[in-house]
Motif scaffolding. Structure first.
Motif, PDB file in Angstrom:
ATOM      1  N   ARG B  17       0.739  -0.678   0.153  1.00 27.94           N
ATOM      2  CA  ARG B  17      -0.158  -0.179   0.260  1.00 27.94           C
ATOM      3  C   ARG B  17       0.687   0.998  -0.072  1.00 27.94           C
ATOM      4  O   ARG B  17       0.885   2.244  -0.579  1.00 27.94           O
ATOM      5  CB  ARG B  17      -0.786   0.110   1.140  1.00 27.94           C
ATOM      6  N   ALA B  18       2.445   1.140   0.435  1.00 32.01           N
ATOM      7  CA  ALA B  18       2.524   2.429   0.780  1.00 32.01           C
ATOM      8  C   ALA B  18       3.107   3.013  -0.100  1.00 32.01           C
ATOM      9  O   ALA B  18       4.570   3.945  -0.892  1.00 32.01           O
ATOM     10  CB  ALA B  18       4.180   2.268   1.967  1.00 32.01           C
ATOM     11  N   LYS B  19       3.839   1.243  -0.675  1.00 29.13           N
ATOM     12  CA  LYS B  19       4.171   2.166  -2.522  1.00 29.13           C
ATOM     13  C   LYS B  19       3.144   2.559  -3.369  1.00 29.13           C
ATOM     14  O   LYS B  19       3.766   3.265  -4.355  1.00 29.13           O
ATOM     15  CB  LYS B  19       4.717   0.547  -2.970  1.00 29.13           C
ATOM     16  N   ALA B  20       2.315   1.870  -2.928  1.00 31.89           N
ATOM     17  CA  ALA B  20       0.865   2.273  -3.786  1.00 31.89           C
ATOM     18  C   ALA B  20       0.848   4.238  -3.680  1.00 31.89           C
ATOM     19  O   ALA B  20      -0.212   4.756  -4.188  1.00 31.89           O
ATOM     20  CB  ALA B  20      -0.432   1.450  -4.183  1.00 31.89           C
ATOM     21  N   GLY B  21       1.479   4.385  -2.735  1.00 29.91           N
ATOM     22  CA  GLY B  21       2.014   5.653  -2.730  1.00 29.91           C
ATOM     23  C   GLY B  21       0.597   6.473  -0.841  1.00 29.91           C
ATOM     24  O   GLY B  21      -0.045   6.781  -1.215  1.00 29.91           O
ATOM     25  N   ASP B  22      -0.268   4.966  -0.212  1.00 27.15           N
ATOM     26  CA  ASP B  22      -1.367   5.118   0.768  1.00 27.15           C
ATOM     27  C   ASP B  22      -0.219   6.100   1.748  1.00 27.15           C
ATOM     28  O   ASP B  22       0.493   5.157   2.508  1.00 27.15           O
ATOM     29  CB  ASP B  22      -1.584   4.005   1.001  1.00 27.15           C
ATOM     30  N   GLN B  23      -0.497   6.941   2.382  1.00 29.60           N
ATOM     31  CA  GLN B  23       0.238   7.492   3.591  1.00 29.60           C
ATOM     32  C   GLN B  23       0.040   7.438   4.591  1.00 29.60           C
ATOM     33  O   GLN B  23       0.920   7.130   5.247  1.00 29.60           O
ATOM     34  CB  GLN B  23      -0.292   8.942   3.478  1.00 29.60           C
ATOM     35  N   GLU B  24      -1.000   6.458   5.274  1.00 32.37           N
ATOM     36  CA  GLU B  24      -1.471   5.684   6.228  1.00 32.37           C
ATOM     37  C   GLU B  24      -0.089   4.512   6.301  1.00 32.37           C
ATOM     38  O   GLU B  24      -0.037   4.015   7.066  1.00 32.37           O
ATOM     39  CB  GLU B  24      -2.546   5.376   6.398  1.00 32.37           C
ATOM     40  N   ALA B  25      -0.324   4.327   5.852  1.00 31.87           N
ATOM     41  CA  ALA B  25       0.961   2.428   5.295  1.00 31.87           C
ATOM     42  C   ALA B  25       1.859   2.854   5.456  1.00 31.87           C
ATOM     43  O   ALA B  25       2.551   2.119   5.928  1.00 31.87           O
ATOM     44  CB  ALA B  25       0.523   2.007   3.509  1.00 31.87           C
ATOM     45  N   PHE B  26       2.581   4.321   4.631  1.00 33.13           N
ATOM     46  CA  PHE B  26       3.587   4.587   4.610  1.00 33.13           C
ATOM     47  C   PHE B  26       4.108   4.893   6.466  1.00 33.13           C
ATOM     48  O   PHE B  26       4.899   4.869   6.937  1.00 33.13           O
ATOM     49  CB  PHE B  26       4.177   5.895   4.406  1.00 33.13           C
ATOM     50  N   GLU B  27       2.557   5.348   6.908  1.00 30.61           N
ATOM     51  CA  GLU B  27       3.246   6.568   8.028  1.00 30.61           C
ATOM     52  C   GLU B  27       2.972   4.602   8.822  1.00 30.61           C
ATOM     53  O   GLU B  27       3.738   5.098   9.755  1.00 30.61           O
ATOM     54  CB  GLU B  27       1.876   6.634   8.690  1.00 30.61           C
ATOM     55  N   ALA B  28       2.391   4.111   8.986  1.00 30.11           N
ATOM     56  CA  ALA B  28       3.048   2.602   9.363  1.00 30.11           C
ATOM     57  C   ALA B  28       4.059   1.801   9.358  1.00 30.11           C
ATOM     58  O   ALA B  28       3.824   1.249  10.699  1.00 30.11           O
ATOM     59  CB  ALA B  28       1.116   1.166   9.211  1.00 30.11           C
ATOM     60  N   ILE B  29       4.586   1.951   8.521  1.00 30.29           N
ATOM     61  CA  ILE B  29       5.546   1.193   8.435  1.00 30.29           C
ATOM     62  C   ILE B  29       6.986   2.447   8.846  1.00 30.29           C
ATOM     63  O   ILE B  29       7.765   1.717  10.040  1.00 30.29           O
ATOM     64  CB  ILE B  29       6.143   1.380   6.983  1.00 30.29           C
ATOM     65  N   PHE B  30       6.552   3.792   8.766  1.00 33.67           N
ATOM     66  CA  PHE B  30       7.753   4.652   9.933  1.00 33.67           C
ATOM     67  C   PHE B  30       7.232   3.637  11.252  1.00 33.67           C
ATOM     68  O   PHE B  30       8.855   3.653  12.463  1.00 33.67           O
ATOM     69  CB  PHE B  30       7.203   5.732   9.216  1.00 33.67           C
ATOM     70  N   GLN B  31       6.388   3.906  11.823  1.00 30.59           N
ATOM     71  CA  GLN B  31       6.217   3.417  13.112  1.00 30.59           C
ATOM     72  C   GLN B  31       6.703   2.047  13.742  1.00 30.59           C
ATOM     73  O   GLN B  31       7.352   1.502  14.625  1.00 30.59           O
ATOM     74  CB  GLN B  31       4.465   3.260  13.099  1.00 30.59           C
ATOM     75  N   LEU B  32       6.240   0.982  12.677  1.00 24.03           N
ATOM     76  CA  LEU B  32       6.850  -0.096  12.853  1.00 24.03           C
ATOM     77  C   LEU B  32       8.557   0.462  12.982  1.00 24.03           C
ATOM     78  O   LEU B  32       9.473  -0.615  13.947  1.00 24.03           O
ATOM     79  CB  LEU B  32       6.541  -0.685  12.032  1.00 24.03           C
ATOM     80  N   TYR B  33       9.392   0.869  12.165  1.00 33.19           N
ATOM     81  CA  TYR B  33      10.504   1.045  12.294  1.00 33.19           C
ATOM     82  C   TYR B  33      11.755   2.191  13.062  1.00 33.19           C
ATOM     83  O   TYR B  33      12.705   2.170  12.722  1.00 33.19           O
ATOM     84  CB  TYR B  33      11.051   0.650  11.009  1.00 33.19           C
ATOM     85  N   GLU B  34      10.360   3.111  13.235  1.00 33.86           N
ATOM     86  CA  GLU B  34      10.953   4.408  14.092  1.00 33.86           C
ATOM     87  C   GLU B  34      11.659   4.009  14.762  1.00 33.86           C
ATOM     88  O   GLU B  34      13.381   4.342  15.194  1.00 33.86           O
ATOM     89  CB  GLU B  34      10.003   5.197  14.557  1.00 33.86           C
TER      90      GLU B  34
END
Lengths: 591, 195
Positions: B17-34
Motif C-alpha cells: 500500500r505504501a508503494k502505491a502511495g498510501d500515506q497511512e501505510a507509510f506512516e504505519a511502516i514508519f512507526q514499525l521501524y522508527e
C-alpha cells in the motif's frame, strides 16, 4: 600450541558466536580451546563483548522526530516517482494517474499479500498437548503444533525429531494451514503408543516460507495414557493395541476415522456405525463405536481402573480390546452400502481427556536451557555422564584467573550463601574448595613472581598460598588480577554440574574430571536462555535434539571476501555503490 | 503521527500500500521501524543529534524511493541499508577527523539490560558500559556497523550481507576483524584508564 594454529582458529571462534560453524569446525575449535588458554581467553573476550553490547539500549527517539518526518513525507505532495510509475504502467483512467496507481497497487497487494511478513521470525504459537507436563494423553489423538505463520513444510519436517526414535517413521505427518499434525495425515491416522514418553523437538533450522529460521529449539514432552480410548473392537479386531501397533496401522485407520477431519474418513467410519451421534455431544473417541454392539452411552473418557459394564462385558477404558468376547455379538459384517448417516457435528475443539487420572502428580520438570541446554542436549555423552538435572540453573557472581596449568574460578551465590573456589587443572581434574577469604581479616596482595607470572591475590591468593598441592597443580597466575563475571551460571545434575562463564560451558563430572565446550550460538539469553529454548527433562528417556546442522557452505565468491578485505582497509563504506541506498539493488529493473 | 496497530503479519500489505502511495501505510511502516532505525543510527553515530537528523533523512529517502522498489522488498534490510549509507556519508564528510563521544550520561538508566541484585554489580556494569561505548566510538565504521548489526540488532550474517552488500563469508570476515579490533581497543582503553 603454535601461533599459526591459534591464528587459524580465531576466525572460528568468531564464527562460533554467529552460529556459522559446521560440525567439523566445531570439533576442531573445541579441541583447540580445551588445550589453549589464550584462545579460550579470546573466546571469552568475544563473548563478553556480546554481553556488554547487548546490555545497553539506545534511547528512544524524541516525539518531535515523528512529526518532523511526517512534515517531510506524507504531508508533502506525493513524489513524482509515483506518477512516473503510473504512466509507465500505462494506466489510462478517467481519474488521475496517481489515484489509479494507488488503486491498482492496492488490488495487487491484496492478491499477493499472503499473510505473513518476511522479517518476523517464525515461532510455535501453541500445541496440543500443551507444553506443560501432560500425562495420559489419549493415544488416539494426534499431536498438533500450530505455528504463528506459514512454514516451509519440508523444512519443518526435516527439522522435526520424534522420540522414541522409531516413531518418526511410524507416525504420519499432515498439515492443516499453519498446523502440523503428527499421527494424522490426509489419508490415515495412527495411534500413538500407550504408556510412552514422547518428546517432539523442532530444531532451530526449521524455516518459514521466507527462509526465516525458527532460531531456537521447540520441545514438547508428554506421556500417553494406558490404552486406546475406544470402547470395543469389532470381533475381528481383538488384537491388542500393542500388537496392532507393531503390525502397522492400516487396521487402525477405521478406529480413528472419526477424528480425521476429512469427509472420506468420516464416511469410512460411519459405515461401521449403527447410530450416529444424535447430538454431537460425544467426544471423538466415544464416537468410534463398533458397528454391532449396542452400547450404553459413555459418559467419560477411559480411566485407569476398568469398570465392566453390564451387558456388554466391556470396559470403557479400552482394556476390552484384550478381553474375550463375553456377549455374543454378530459377526461384524463387511461394510455395506448403508447410507451414510448425517455427518457428525464437529467435535468440540479440544476434548479434554477427562477425568484426570488419579495418579499422583508428576514432579515439575527441570529445564536445561540456554548455553547449558545447548551442550546438554547436543552432546549425548555429556547427557549420559551427568544424568538428569536436579535443580534449575542459578546465576552467581564469578571471577576467573588463568594460571600456567589451569585456572581458578570463584563462585559467589549470595542467595544460597555459596562461596566456593573451583580449581580447574588442565590435566583434566577439578577441585572445589570453600572460599575462606575475608577482606576484613586477610591480606593477600597479588605480586609479580617473575615476568609474566604472578602470585595471585585476595580470594584466589589465600587458597593458592595455603595449598602447595594447588600451587604444584596449576602453577603461577599468568595475569595480575582475575577477571570478574557477573553473569556466570551453574546447574546441578545427578552426577556432576555445569558452569557457564563468558561463552564457555565447563562440564564437571562426578569423578572430578571436566570438559570444556564453547557455546556455539552465542546463546541468546546466556546460560539462562529464555522460555522459548527451554528443554525440560521429565522422564527417563532424555532424548535430545540432535545437533543442528550449521550451514557453513561458503556460498559466496572469494572475490567478495577480497573486496571486503580491501574495503575494510579503506575503512568506511558498505558496498553500496551509491550513498543513497534507496536506489540500491532492490529497485526494480524497470526503474 | 496517529497510532496504527501494525501487526507484523500485515507488513507486506502495508508495504504494498505504501508503494502505491498510501500515506497511512507509510506512516504505519514508519512507526514499525522508527525506533529500530533510530537506535541503529544512534549506535553508529554515538549521539542524539546525528541520530535525529539521519533518521529523518533515512525515512525521507525511503519515502521517495519506495515506489521504485521490487515487490519482494525486505523492508528491514532496505531501511538499514539506507540508514547505513546515510551514516557513512556523514562520517565521510567529516573525514574521519573525530568521532563524537557517546552520550552515556544521557541514557545511563538504560544501561542495564536486566535487574541486578547488588550495588557492586551495578557499578561494575556501569563501568563496563562506559568502556564499551568508548571503544565502539573508536572502531572503524565498517567493523562497527557489522558488529552493531550482529550484536545489537541480532541480524544473521546473511542479513548483514544484504545491508552491507557483502557475501556471507565476507560478513564473517568483517565480524571477526571487528571483534579483534574491539578487543584491541578495549585493552588499550583499559590500559589508559589504569595508567
Amino acid at each position: 600450541m603454535t601461533r599459526g594454529e591459534c591464528d587459524a582458529i580465531r576466525p572460528l571462534i568468531s564464527a562460533a558466536l554467529d552460529g556459522e560453524l559446521d560440525e567439523d569446525e566445531f570439533v576442531r575449535l573445541s579441541e583447540h580451546l580445551a588445550s589453549c588458554r589464550e584462545c579460550r581467553q579470546v573466546h571469552q573476550d568475544y563473548f563478553q563483548l556480546r554481553d556488554d553490547l547487548k546490555s545497553s539500549e539506545p534511547p528512544a527517539p524524541p516525539p518531535s522526530l515523528a512529526s518532523s518526518i511526517r512534515r517531510e513525507t506524507v504531508e508533502k505532495p506525493l513524489p513524482p516517482a509515483i506518477i512516473r510509475f503510473a504512466s509507465r504502467t500505462g494506466m489510462k483512467f478517467g481519474f488521475s494517474a496517481m489515484a489509479a496507481s494507488v488503486v491498482a497497487l492496492i488490488v495487487i497487494a491484496l492478491v499477493i499479500a499472503y499473510g505473513y511478513d518476511q522479517r518476523t521470525p517464525p515461532s510455535v504459537a501453541g500445541s496440543e498437548p500443551s507444553q506443560s507436563a501432560v500425562m495420559d494423553w489419549p493415544i488416539s489423538r494426534p499431536i498438533e503444533i500450530q505455528f504463528n505463520k506459514q512454514m516451509n513444510r519440508d523444512s519443518v519436517e526435516e527439522n522435526l525429531s520424534i522420540r522414541p526414535s522409531n516413531e518418526e517413521d511410524r507416525l504420519p505427518l499432515g498439515w492443516s494451514g499453519n498446523t502440523l499434525r503428527i499421527g494424522a495425515s490426509d489419508d490415515r491416522n495412527v495411534l500413538l503408543r500407550p504408556n510412552t514418553d514422547y518428546r517432539i523437538t523442532i530444531h532451530p533450522d526449521a524455516e518459514d516460507r521466507h527462509g526465516n529460521p525458527l532460531g531456537d529449539y521447540w520441545v514438547l514432552s508428554f506421556r500417553t495414557g494406558t490404552e486406546v480410548a475406544v470402547s470395543t473392537p469389532s470381533p475381528d479386531r481383538e488384537t491388542p493395541v500393542e500388537d496392532s501397533l507393531e503390525q502397522g496401522q492400516e487396521d487402525d485407520d477405521s478406529w480413528f476415522s472419526s477424528q480425521d477431519d476429512t469427509g472420506d474418513a468420516d464416511e469410512e467410519r460411519d459405515d461401521q456405525t449403527q447410530e450416529p451421534d444424535p447430538d454431537g455431544s460425544r467426544s471423538p473417541d466415544e464416537t468410534e463405536e463398533p458397528a454391532t454392539t449396542e452400547q450404553p452411552e459413555q459418559q467419560e473418557e477411559p480411566t485407569a481402573t476398568p469398570s465392566p459394564q453390564e451387558g456388554t462385558g466391556e470396559t470403557n477404558d479400552g482394556e476390552n480390546v484384550q478381553q474375550p468376547e463375553p456377549t455374543p455379538t454378530p459377526e461384524a459384517p463387511a461394510p455395506t452400502a448403508t447410507p451414510t448417516p448425517e455427518p457428525e457435528p464437529e467435535p468440540t475443539a479440544t476434548p479434554e481427556p477427562s477425568p484426570e487420572p488419579t495418579a499422583s502428580p508428576s514432579p515439575e520438570p527441570i529445564p536445561v536451557r540456554g548455553a547449558f541446554g545447548e551442550v546438554y542436549w547436543g552432546e549425548e555423552t555429556v547427557q549420559e555422564a551427568l544424568g538428569r538435572p536436579t535443580q534449575e540453573a542459578i546465576a552467581f557472581i564469578g571471577a576467573e584467573q588463568e594460571f600456567q596449568r589451569g585456572h581458578m574460578f570463584l563462585m559467589y551465590d549470595q542467595r544460597q550463601g555459596r562461596n566456593a573456589i573451583l580449581v580447574f587443572v588442565n590435566e583434566g581434574t577439578v577441585q572445589e574448595r570453600d572460599n575462606t577469604f575475608d577482606p576484613d581479616e586477610h591480606d593477600f596482595p597479588s605480586s609479580e613472581h617473575e615476568e609474566g607470572l604472578y602470585i595471585p591475590g585476595d580470594h584466589f591468593g589465600k587458597l593458592w598460598s595455603e595449598s602447595e598441592n594447588i600451587q604444584d597443580a596449576i602453577g603461577f597466575a599468568v595475569s595480575p588480577q582475575p577477571s570478574s563475571n557477573i553473569d556466570a551460571g551453574r546447574q546441578q545434575f545427578e552426577n556432576g554440574y555445569m558452569i557457564f562463564s563468558r561463552g564457555i560451558v565447563y562440564v564437571v563430572y562426578g569423578d572430578d574430571s571436566w570438559d570444556v565446550f564453547p557455546v556455539r550460538s552465542g546463546s541468546s539469553g546466556g546460560f539462562q536462555g529464555d522460555d522459548s529454548d527451554a528443554i525440560v527433562s521429565d522422564d527417563d528417556e532424555q532424548s535430545p535434539p540432535s545437533d543442528e546442522e550449521q550451514s557453513s557452505s561458503p556460498d559466496e565468491s572469494d572475490e567478495q571476501d577480497e573486496a571486503a578485505e580491501s574495503a575494510d582497509d579503506e575503512g568506511d563504506d558498505v558496498a553500496a555503490p551509491e550513498s543513497d541506498g534507496a536506489e540500491d539493488s532492490q529497485t526494480s529493473d524497470e526503474n | 503521527m496517529d497510532s496504527y496497530a501494525v501487526a507484523a503479519v500485515d507488513e507486506s500489505i502495508w508495504i504494498q500500500r505504501a508503494k502505491a502511495g498510501d500515506q497511512e501505510a507509510f506512516e504505519a511502516i514508519f512507526q514499525l521501524y522508527e525506533r529500530q532505525i533510530y537506535g541503529f543510527i544512534y549506535r553508529m553515530m554515538g549521539n542524539a543529534e546525528d541520530a535525529n537528523d539521519l533518521t529523518q533523512d533515512c525515512f525521507i529517502r525511503a519515502y521517495r524511493a519506495l515506489p521504485q522498489t521490487t515487490d519482494d522488498l525486505n523492508i528491514s534490510a532496505w531501511l538499514h541499508r539506507i540508514a547505513s549509507n546515510a551514516c557513512l556519508d556523514v562520517l565521510r564528510r567529516r573525514q574521519r577527523i573525530r568521532w563524537l563521544p557517546w552520550e552515556s550520561h544521557k541514557h545511563e538508566h538504560l544501561l542495564h539490560g536486566k535487574p541486578l541484585d547488588e550495588p557492586e554489580s551495578n557499578a561494575l556494569r556501569n563501568e563496563t558500559q562506559m568502556t564499551v561505548q568508548q571503544v565502539i566510538s573508536q572502531m572503524s565504521p565498517r567493523n562497527r556497523m557489522a558488529l552493531i548489526l550482529r550484536e545489537y540488532e541480532g541480524m544473521s550474517c546473511e542479513e548483514i550481507g544484504q545491508i552491507m552488500g557483502l557475501s556471507r563469508s565476507a560478513v564473517k570476515s568483517v565480524l571477526f576483524r571487528g571483534r579483534e579490533e574491539f578487543r584491541r581497543i578495549y585493552r588499550a582503553v583499559e590500559d589508559d584508564s589504569e595508567a
